[in-house]
Design an enzyme around this catalytic site. Structure first.
Site, PDB file in Angstrom:
ATOM      1  CG  ASP A  66       4.846  13.664  12.229  1.00 47.80           C
ATOM      2  OD1 ASP A  66       4.168  14.533  12.934  1.00 47.80           O
ATOM      3  OD2 ASP A  66       6.035  13.924  12.084  1.00 47.80           O
ATOM      4  NE  ARG A 112       1.385  18.680  13.697  1.00 48.58           N
ATOM      5  CZ  ARG A 112       2.556  17.932  13.542  1.00 48.58           C
ATOM      6  NH1 ARG A 112       2.576  16.782  12.788  1.00 48.58           N
ATOM      7  NH2 ARG A 112       3.399  17.956  14.669  1.00 48.58           N
ATOM      8  CE  LYS A 114      -3.884  23.576   2.096  1.00 49.94           C
ATOM      9  NZ  LYS A 114      -3.466  24.507   0.741  1.00 49.94           N
ATOM     10  N   GLY A 115      -1.718  17.165   3.972  1.00 51.93           N
ATOM     11  CA  GLY A 115      -1.151  15.686   3.320  1.00 51.93           C
ATOM     12  C   GLY A 115      -0.255  16.044   2.439  1.00 51.93           C
TER      13      GLY A 115
HETATM   14  P1  FDA Z   1      -0.081  24.322   0.236  1.00 50.28           P
HETATM   15  O1  FDA Z   1       0.827  23.137  -0.215  1.00 50.28           O
HETATM   16  O2  FDA Z   1      -1.449  24.662  -0.543  1.00 50.28           O
HETATM   17  O3  FDA Z   1       0.769  25.882   0.084  1.00 50.28           O
HETATM   18  C1  FDA Z   1       0.259  27.052   0.420  1.00 50.28           C
HETATM   19  C2  FDA Z   1       1.406  27.980   0.268  1.00 50.28           C
HETATM   20  O4  FDA Z   1       2.119  27.727   1.418  1.00 50.28           O
HETATM   21  C3  FDA Z   1       2.170  28.165  -0.942  1.00 50.28           C
HETATM   22  O5  FDA Z   1       1.661  28.825  -1.964  1.00 50.28           O
HETATM   23  C4  FDA Z   1       3.389  28.588  -0.491  1.00 50.28           C
HETATM   24  O6  FDA Z   1       3.431  30.029  -0.328  1.00 50.28           O
HETATM   25  C5  FDA Z   1       3.491  27.917   1.104  1.00 50.28           C
HETATM   26  N1  FDA Z   1       4.442  26.744   1.169  1.00 50.28           N
HETATM   27  C6  FDA Z   1       3.901  25.450   1.338  1.00 50.28           C
HETATM   28  N2  FDA Z   1       4.731  24.541   1.465  1.00 50.28           N
HETATM   29  C7  FDA Z   1       5.945  25.122   1.244  1.00 50.28           C
HETATM   30  C8  FDA Z   1       7.302  24.701   1.186  1.00 50.28           C
HETATM   31  N3  FDA Z   1       7.668  23.552   1.408  1.00 50.28           N
HETATM   32  N4  FDA Z   1       8.161  25.641   0.876  1.00 50.28           N
HETATM   33  C9  FDA Z   1       7.684  27.091   0.937  1.00 50.28           C
HETATM   34  N5  FDA Z   1       6.643  27.479   0.741  1.00 50.28           N
HETATM   35  C10 FDA Z   1       5.558  26.426   1.116  1.00 50.28           C
HETATM   36  N6  FDA Z   1       1.836  16.084   5.935  1.00 50.28           N
HETATM   37  C11 FDA Z   1       1.495  14.759   6.356  1.00 50.28           C
HETATM   38  O7  FDA Z   1       1.187  13.952   5.324  1.00 50.28           O
HETATM   39  N7  FDA Z   1       1.712  14.257   7.743  1.00 50.28           N
HETATM   40  C12 FDA Z   1       2.151  15.025   8.686  1.00 50.28           C
HETATM   41  O8  FDA Z   1       2.137  14.361   9.880  1.00 50.28           O
HETATM   42  C13 FDA Z   1       2.475  16.461   8.528  1.00 50.28           C
HETATM   43  N8  FDA Z   1       2.790  17.100   9.650  1.00 50.28           N
HETATM   44  C14 FDA Z   1       2.976  18.330   9.175  1.00 50.28           C
HETATM   45  C15 FDA Z   1       3.280  19.289  10.471  1.00 50.28           C
HETATM   46  C16 FDA Z   1       3.164  20.733  10.236  1.00 50.28           C
HETATM   47  C17 FDA Z   1       3.462  21.609  11.349  1.00 50.28           C
HETATM   48  C18 FDA Z   1       3.076  21.247   8.925  1.00 50.28           C
HETATM   49  C19 FDA Z   1       3.103  22.750   8.781  1.00 50.28           C
HETATM   50  C20 FDA Z   1       2.806  20.689   7.596  1.00 50.28           C
HETATM   51  C21 FDA Z   1       2.546  19.136   8.079  1.00 50.28           C
HETATM   52  N9  FDA Z   1       2.556  18.333   6.959  1.00 50.28           N
HETATM   53  C22 FDA Z   1       2.356  16.853   7.270  1.00 50.28           C
HETATM   54  C23 FDA Z   1       2.870  18.808   5.699  1.00 50.28           C
HETATM   55  C24 FDA Z   1       1.561  19.161   4.993  1.00 50.28           C
HETATM   56  O9  FDA Z   1       0.461  18.020   4.862  1.00 50.28           O
HETATM   57  C25 FDA Z   1       1.592  20.142   3.693  1.00 50.28           C
HETATM   58  O10 FDA Z   1       2.264  19.116   2.640  1.00 50.28           O
HETATM   59  C26 FDA Z   1       2.460  21.190   3.739  1.00 50.28           C
HETATM   60  O11 FDA Z   1       2.095  21.895   4.815  1.00 50.28           O
HETATM   61  C27 FDA Z   1       1.866  22.265   2.539  1.00 50.28           C
HETATM   62  O12 FDA Z   1       0.771  22.381   2.748  1.00 50.28           O
HETATM   63  P2  FDA Z   1       0.035  23.958   3.050  1.00 50.28           P
HETATM   64  O13 FDA Z   1      -0.830  23.648   3.727  1.00 50.28           O
HETATM   65  O14 FDA Z   1       1.137  24.896   3.523  1.00 50.28           O
HETATM   66  O15 FDA Z   1      -0.608  24.317   1.667  1.00 50.28           O
END
Ligand code: FDA
Length: 305
Positions: free
Chosen positions: A129, A182, A185-186
Site C-alpha cells: 500500500d 494499483r 486517488k490517494g
Molecule cells: P471519490 O473519493 O471521488 O469517490 C467517488 C464516489 O465513490 C463517491 O461519490 C461515493 O459514491 C463512492 N465512495 C468513495 N469512497 C467512499 C466511502 N468511503 N464510502 C462510501 N462511498 C464511497 N489510498 C491510498 O492513499 N493508498 C493506498 O494504498 C490505497 N489503497 C486502496 C485500495 C483500494 C482497493 C481502494 C478502492 C482504495 C484505496 N485507497 C488507497 C483509497 C483511495 O485513495 C481513495 O481514498 C478512495 O478509494 C476513494 O476514492 P474514489 O476513487 O473511490 O473516488
C-alpha cells in the site's frame, strides 16, 4: 470536512477510546471484516463465492518497536498459509510502516522480502500500500529492490496515488520495470506543493494514468468507486481492444457493493480490499473523510439498533 477527519485519524486518545469501546467496534463493521483473522477469511470466502477476488489487509500502521513489526509480519504469514490451505482467491496488502519503515527501512524491507518469498511459495502476491508522501520514494525503492530479484517479479506490486504530481513520472519508471501497479486517488492530507488540490484535477490525472496502465502489457489494478473513472477506463479499453481479463477493478469492503456486482456481471475482474483487526481506527477515519455522508449513515444505524 475531509481534512478534519484525516486530522482526527491521528488523535491517539480518540483512537484508544474508539478501538476499545463496544459501540466503536460495532461502527467499524461498516468497513472492517472483523477483529480476528478468522473473520477476514470468512468474508474472503463469501466474496470469492460472489465471483470476486480479495486482498487482505491486517490493519495496523506506524509500529513503534521491532517486536510489533515482527508480530504484524506473523499475522501476514498466517494469512498466506490460510489462503493457500483454503484455496482462496486472495492476496495480501501491506503497509511498510506496519513492518517498521519508520524505525528502519532495512527492517521493513527484510519483512516485506520474507513475505514476498512466502507469497511466491504459495502462489499468492504482496501489494505494498502507499502511505503519505513523505514515504513515497522509500516505498518505491523497497518494492523496486525486491522486484529486481528475478524469482519475485510476479509476486510484488505497489500503489500509486493520482493526486500526487510525481505520479506520472513514477508510473513511467514502474512500467519500464514491469512492476504491477494499483492506481488509486490517494487518501491522505497532502499540501498543494506535492498534490493536486482539486478533485477535478485529481480525476483528470486518474484517467490519464489509468490509460497508461491499461496500454501496458502488465496486469494492473484500477482502485476506485468513482463511476466516471470506471466508465472512462472501460471505454478506453474497449476502443483499444484491451481484453477484460488484462486488468482488474478494485474496491473497498463495504463500499458500493452494487457496483462491484455489476462489474462482475459484465465480465470484469474485481478484487475487494478486506481489512480486519483491532487497529481499525485510522483506516475507518480515512473512509469517513472520503464520504462524510457516511457519518449520517452510521449515526442512523446506531440509533436504529
Ligand atoms: P471519490 O473519493 O471521488 O469517490 C467517488 C464516489 O465513490 C463517491 O461519490 C461515493 O459514491 C463512492 N465512495 C468513495 N469512497 C467512499 C466511502 N468511503 N464510502 C462510501 N462511498 C464511497 N489510498 C491510498 O492513499 N493508498 C493506498 O494504498 C490505497 N489503497 C486502496 C485500495 C483500494 C482497493 C481502494 C478502492 C482504495 C484505496 N485507497 C488507497 C483509497 C483511495 O485513495 C481513495 O481514498 C478512495 O478509494 C476513494 O476514492 P474514489 O476513487 O473511490 O473516488
Amino acid at each position: 470536512m475531509r481534512s478534519s477527519f484525516i486530522a482526527l485519524s491521528h488523535n491517539r486518545a480518540l483512537r484508544h477510546f474508539c478501538e476499545h469501546s463496544r459501540v466503536g467496534v460495532r461502527l467499524s463493521s461498516r468497513f472492517v471484516a472483523g477483529m480476528e483473522l478468522e473473520d477476514a477469511l470468512r468474508v474472503a470466502e463469501a466474496v470469492n463465492r460472489q465471483g470476486m477476488a480479495v486482498t487482505l489487509d491486517s490493519l495496523g500502521e506506524s509500529v513503534t518497536s521491532e517486536m510489533e513489526a515482527h508480530q504484524a509480519a506473523d499475522v501476514y504469514h498466517k494469512l498466506l498459509d490460510a489462503v493457500a490451505a483454503r484455496k482462496l482467491k486472495a492476496n495480501i496488502s501491506l503497509k511498510l510502516t506496519q513492518t517498521g519503515l519508520e524505525l528502519s527501512a532495512g527492517l521493513a524491507e527484510d519483512i516485506a522480502l520474507n513475505l514476498t518469498q512466502h507469497a511466491l511459495a504459495v502462489g499468492s502476491f504482496v501489494r505494498i500500500d502507499m502511505e503519505d508522501s513523505r514515504l513515497t520514494q522509500t516505498t518505491l525503492d523497497v518494492v523496486r529492490r525486491i522486484h529486481a530479484r528475478r524469482d519475485l517479479r510476479d509476486s510484488i506490486g505497489v500503489v500509486i496515488q493520482a493526486y500526487l504530481y510525481r505520479s506520472q513520472a513514477d508510473i513511467e519508471q514502474l512500467l519500464a520495470d514491469h512492476i504491477r501497479v494499483r492506481l488509486c486517488k490517494g487518501a491522505y492530507n497532502e499540501p498543494a506543493e506535492v498534490a493536486f488540490p482539486r478533485k477535478t484535477q485529481v480525476d483528470a490525472n486518474y484517467v490519464k494514468l489509468a490509460q497508461m496502465l491499461l496500454e501496458s502489457p502488465v496486469y494492473h489494478a484500477l482502485a476506485t468507486h468513482d463511476e466516471p473513472m470506471i466508465a472512462a477506463a472501460k471505454s478506453f479499453a474497449e476502443r483499444k481492444g484491451i481484453g477484460r481479463d488484462r486488468f482488474e477493478f478494485q474496491m473497498l469492503y463495504g463500499v458500493r457493493r452494487d457496483l462491484q456486482s455489476a462489474l462482475v456481471r459484465e465480465g470484469y475482474n474485481v478484487r475487494v480490499y478486506v481489512p480486519f483487526g483491532r487497529e481499525w481506527y485510522p483506516y475507518f477515519m480515512r473512509r469517513l473523510a472520503e464520504r462524510p455522508a457516511n457519518v449520517v449513515f452510521l449515526a442512523r444505524n446506531l440509533f436504529r439498533s
